[in-house]
Scaffold this motif. Structure first.
Motif, short mmCIF file in Angstrom:
data_model
loop_
_atom_site.label_atom_id
_atom_site.label_comp_id
_atom_site.label_asym_id
_atom_site.label_seq_id
_atom_site.Cartn_x
_atom_site.Cartn_y
_atom_site.Cartn_z
N VAL A 67 128.98 -35.89 89.80
CA VAL A 67 127.94 -36.71 89.02
C VAL A 67 128.19 -37.44 87.68
O VAL A 67 128.04 -38.54 87.62
CB VAL A 67 126.40 -35.93 89.17
CG1 VAL A 67 126.36 -35.16 87.72
CG2 VAL A 67 125.27 -37.01 88.98
N GLY A 68 128.95 -36.43 87.04
CA GLY A 68 129.41 -37.17 85.59
C GLY A 68 130.43 -38.15 85.81
O GLY A 68 130.70 -39.24 85.08
N GLY A 158 122.98 -37.08 76.20
CA GLY A 158 123.82 -37.92 75.52
C GLY A 158 125.15 -37.97 76.71
O GLY A 158 125.23 -37.50 77.84
N PRO A 159 126.24 -38.72 76.25
CA PRO A 159 127.25 -38.96 77.05
C PRO A 159 127.89 -37.62 77.81
O PRO A 159 128.11 -36.65 76.84
CB PRO A 159 128.32 -39.52 76.24
CG PRO A 159 127.57 -40.55 74.99
CD PRO A 159 126.33 -39.38 74.68
N ALA A 187 121.94 -34.60 87.47
CA ALA A 187 121.85 -35.95 87.03
C ALA A 187 122.66 -35.92 85.91
O ALA A 187 122.91 -34.83 85.08
CB ALA A 187 120.42 -36.37 86.80
N SER A 188 123.01 -37.00 85.41
CA SER A 188 123.73 -37.58 84.43
C SER A 188 123.43 -39.04 84.00
O SER A 188 123.35 -39.87 84.64
CB SER A 188 125.36 -37.22 84.44
OG SER A 188 126.11 -37.63 83.35
N PRO A 189 123.29 -39.11 82.58
CA PRO A 189 122.96 -40.53 82.22
C PRO A 189 124.00 -41.65 82.36
O PRO A 189 125.22 -41.07 82.07
CB PRO A 189 122.60 -40.21 80.88
CG PRO A 189 123.28 -39.09 80.18
CD PRO A 189 123.53 -38.08 81.39
N VAL A 196 123.76 -47.27 74.49
CA VAL A 196 122.41 -47.55 75.26
C VAL A 196 122.65 -46.84 76.58
O VAL A 196 123.29 -47.00 77.62
CB VAL A 196 122.40 -48.85 75.19
CG1 VAL A 196 120.81 -49.23 75.78
CG2 VAL A 196 122.30 -49.69 73.90
N VAL A 197 121.54 -46.02 76.47
CA VAL A 197 121.33 -45.33 78.14
C VAL A 197 120.47 -46.36 78.94
O VAL A 197 119.39 -46.54 78.50
CB VAL A 197 120.35 -43.95 77.73
CG1 VAL A 197 120.29 -43.26 79.19
CG2 VAL A 197 121.15 -43.04 76.92
#
Length: 575
Positions: A67-68, A158-159, A187-189, A196-197
């Motif tokens: 997912v990353g 965060g990242p 999940a990962s952002p 910016v997310v």
């Protein structure tokens, strides 16, 4: 009244003493040996549970890495752009293909989504599993998920950070494949270059299918248990015992197995439960506590592996029968010998008793009169036979322990080192490279279209393909290089003592060329392609996780660029 002679009295006394000594010695031998065998069997069961737990941790880590990787794809940022441009739509189309390819490789992935942070968390790209294939949902089928914890919790991260949801039953009515089934969302952002997310990438893991695959690798008599940090059963041999909290009737592992409360409270990291310690089901169960989710949120999993108690005590039962037979034989011989010549047998009987006591202590018996043709010879040979039986049982136990250790470190299908052993080899290679200053290459090999071979020609042919690939890889590397199978159709190759960074591409080209000739599979020539990713120590990382992740990243891009090729990791290419 006739008087009883001293020989008779001595004979009776010796007979009584001999029988008592044999019974007590046999009883002590049985108790001591049985306890040792039982403890050894429990240790083996606990070791198997720990190996299974490590496998589960590695598998969840693989999902987190996947997912990353998806969240860092350039297409993910373009797909979540502020405007619905042709470039954004093309990026969504590319992501949908990537999602489908990943789901084809991992059958336990039930759904992969890209969800925007705006528009109440509207799904931008969504691919669901449908039967043996996948389907992409578009238009009005895309839903708003901003209210879901796996969305708003992930948006705060965060990242590179990963969010793991609690394990529960799927309540989303738009997911027919896993409706009402146990799932885990990872999940990962998605973050742009300005920090910016923009949204989140989410993989939904079908735990029923995942644990079904896991159970196939275990002996048929073994049963798997899994509970959350509160003790709620998530996996149980009886499905009716799971997810009781979903129906307002919690069913807790510590209620069924009271000693597990120490794991729930954090006082112990593992425990073995047997009928005399709180389990009345006629089975031995080993439980281990596994970390889960963020370190500071207090979540963990309790993994259990059970084995029928009659299997755990199988060797002990055999020893009990042998000991009983020997005790009866020794008693009869003691009475017969004492009745014949009390004085003459005093010395030899003591010799036999000392020998039996030595065997019960695990020592080697002294010189025994095994060549005599009288009862003393029978007794001596019985003692020797008992010693051989005990030694044989201990050898068998040691052999089983060695087999378990081998299975813990090697792949049962190909005989190659497994992921756990490869991690050990990789850490050792890093240590040697730091001392010598010489670089080495890590190659991540993933077979192309392996799922189609499995589906069209059957799993037996798929297994033959994996064995053939393993043999060819071993044949095309040096004797001191390492070939390992991480799982599925993923292999790794460790090539040490390279002269310079340019040798990494030469090594990859060499391995890529070995796939150009067909394999003889099931009596037919079969072409098998492979995508190869290469990372180089120390250029692409000085830690094992970085090298493996970068090689995996390079392999993934080799697949995206058309498969059946190799690619050396390039800094920034996977971002």
């Amino acid at each position: 009244m006739a008087r009883i002679g001293i020989a008779t009295r001595l004979g009776l006394l010796l007979a009584a003493f001999g029988v008592l000594a044999v019974v007590l010695t046999g009883y002590y031998t049985y108790l001591n040996g049985s306890q040792r065998l039982r403890l050894a069997a429990e240790r083996d069961l606990l070791t198997a549970t720990q190996v299974l737990g490590r496998s589960l941790e590695i598998s969840l880590g693989k999902v987190a890495r996947d997912v990353g990787v998806l969240a860092r794809l350039p297409d993910a940022v373009r797909a979540l752009g502020a405007e619905d441009t042709p470039d954004a739509q093309a990026a969504r189309d590319g992501l949908a293909e990537s999602f489908a390819a990943m789901m084809a490789s991992y059958p336990s992935y039930a759904r992969i989504r890209l969800i925007g942070g705006a528009d109440h968390g509207l799904e931008q790209v969504r691919v669901d599993r449908l039967g043996s294939g996948t389907v992409r949902l578009t238009g009005l089928a895309l839903q708003e998920k901003g209210h879901a914890p796996y969305v708003f919790e992930t948006l705060r991260r965060g990242p590179g950070q990963v969010y793991l949801s609690d394990i529960g039953l799927n309540r989303e009515d738009d997911a027919p494949t896993v409706a009402g089934q146990p799932i885990l969302r990872v999940a990962s952002p998605v973050i742009d270059g300005d920090g910016v997310v923009l949204g989140v990438a989410v993989i939904t893991l079908d735990l029923q299918r995942y644990f079904g695959q896991l159970h196939q690798d275990l002996p048929a008599s073994y049963r798997v248990y899994l509970a959350n940090h509160r003790g709620d059963f998530l996996v149980h041999p009886d499905p009716a015992q799971t997810f009781g909290f979903e129906h307002g009737r919690p069913l807790l592992v510590q209620q069924t197995y009271p000693p597990v409360a120490e794991l729930i409270e954090g006082r112990r990291g593992s425990v073995v439960v047997t009928p005399d310690s709180g389990n009345g089901d006629g089975e031995a169960v080993a439980f281990v506590r596994l970390p889960f989710g963020d370190v500071d949120d207090g979540r963990f999993l309790v993994l259990g592996l059970s084995q029928p108690l009659d299997e755990v005590l199988a060797l002990s039962t055999s020893q009990r029968q042998s000991t009983l037979e020997l005790v009866l034989l020794f008693s009869l011989l003691a009475v017969g010998i004492s009745a014949l010549v009390a004085r003459a047998v005093t010395g030899p009987v003591n010799t036999m008793a000392n020998a039996v006591m030595a065997i019960s202590r695990g020592e080697k018996a002294g010189v025994l009169p095994v060549h005599r043709q009288d009862e003393l010879g029978v007794l001596a040979r019985s003692v020797a036979h008992m010693q051989q039986q005990i030694a044989s049982q201990l050898d068998e136990l040691e052999h089983r322990r060695s087999e378990l250790d081998h299975l813990a470190h090697h792949d049962s299908l190909t005989g190659l080192p497994n992921r756990r052993m490869f991690q050990i080899y990789l850490e050792a290679a890093i240590t040697r490279a730091r001392r010598s200053g010489k670089p080495f290459a890590l190659l991540f090999v993933d077979l192309d279209h392996f799922k189609e071979i499995n589906d069209e020609r059957g799993h037996a042919v798929g297994d033959e393909v994996l064995r053939a690939v393993a043999n060819r890889l071993r044949a095309h590397v040096r004797a001191d290089d390492t070939v390992a199978r991480l799982g599925g159709d993923e292999f790794t190759v460790l090539e040490e003592n390279l002269e310079g960074p340019e040798d990494a591409a030469l090594v990859a080209a060499k391995l890529h060329d070995c796939f150009l000739e067909p394999f003889q599979i099931d009596g037919k020539p079969t072409m098998i392609g492979a995508s190869i990713g290469v990372s180089l120590y120390p250029t692409h990382g000085e830690e094992a996780t970085d090298l493996l992740s970068n090689a995996d990243n390079a392999m993934y891009h080799a697949k995206l660029e058309g498969r059946n090729s190799f690619r050396v990791y390039a800094e920034g290419a996977g971002e």
